[in-house]
Design a protein around this motif. Structure first.
Motif: not given
Length: 163
Positions: A92-98
């Motif tokens: 449900q939470r946006p995720v940034v992939l590094a």
């Protein structure tokens, strides 16, 4: 895009609006200087013409556009990043992939109150002070006595060390 005139070009239009409002004070409410900031107000902002036709409507529109532009320039954008493990990241939470990490994030925009109409003269005076200060210091740099002071202080490199 709404600040096409900057404060120097806007100030004569502000004076035109002020003069008009002195003659017709009842127009202050119909011109939406103090609100309400509804759909009709925002539709007026879409007029991006730059040719001054001498009307009060043009002056009112440019003053309102300037106020909205100053609000956008002065707002704050807060970005929060929180590291999370792959199995901990909620769908449900946006995720940034590094490269090897994952972060959940949130973005907030703060201070979106429309800049007051009454602040325009202050902004005009402040802008004049900034320009005068700059010109005075540029001229001081050309002065051989003052130029040594500036040379000593010109290197303003910020060095960050790992802690």
């Amino acid at each position: 895009m709404l600040d096409m005139l900057d404060i120097e070009g806007l100030y004569p239009l502000y004076n035109r609006v002020e003069q008009y409002l002195e003659e017709f004070p009842e127009e202050r409410s119909t011109s939406q200087i103090d609100g309400p900031y509804n759909e009709a107000f925002y539709e007026k902002l879409l007029d991006l013409s730059t040719e001054d036709d001498g009307t009060e409507a043009f002056a009112f529109t440019k003053v309102q556009q300037y106020r909205v532009a100053m609000t956008a320039k002065d707002c704050s954008i807060m970005i929060s990043l929180s590291p999370c493990l792959q199995d901990e990241c909620s769908a449900q939470r946006p995720v940034v992939l590094a490269s090897r990490s994952r972060f959940t994030f949130s973005v907030s925009v703060l201070d979106l109150d429309l800049k007051p109409y009454e602040s325009i003269p202050h902004q005009y005076k402040l802008d004049g002070k900034i320009v005068n200060y700059y010109l005075k210091n540029v001229q001081a740099k050309d002065d051989p006595v003052m130029s040594n002071l500036f040379k000593e202080n010109e290197d303003c490199t910020l060095v960050l060390h790992k802690v």
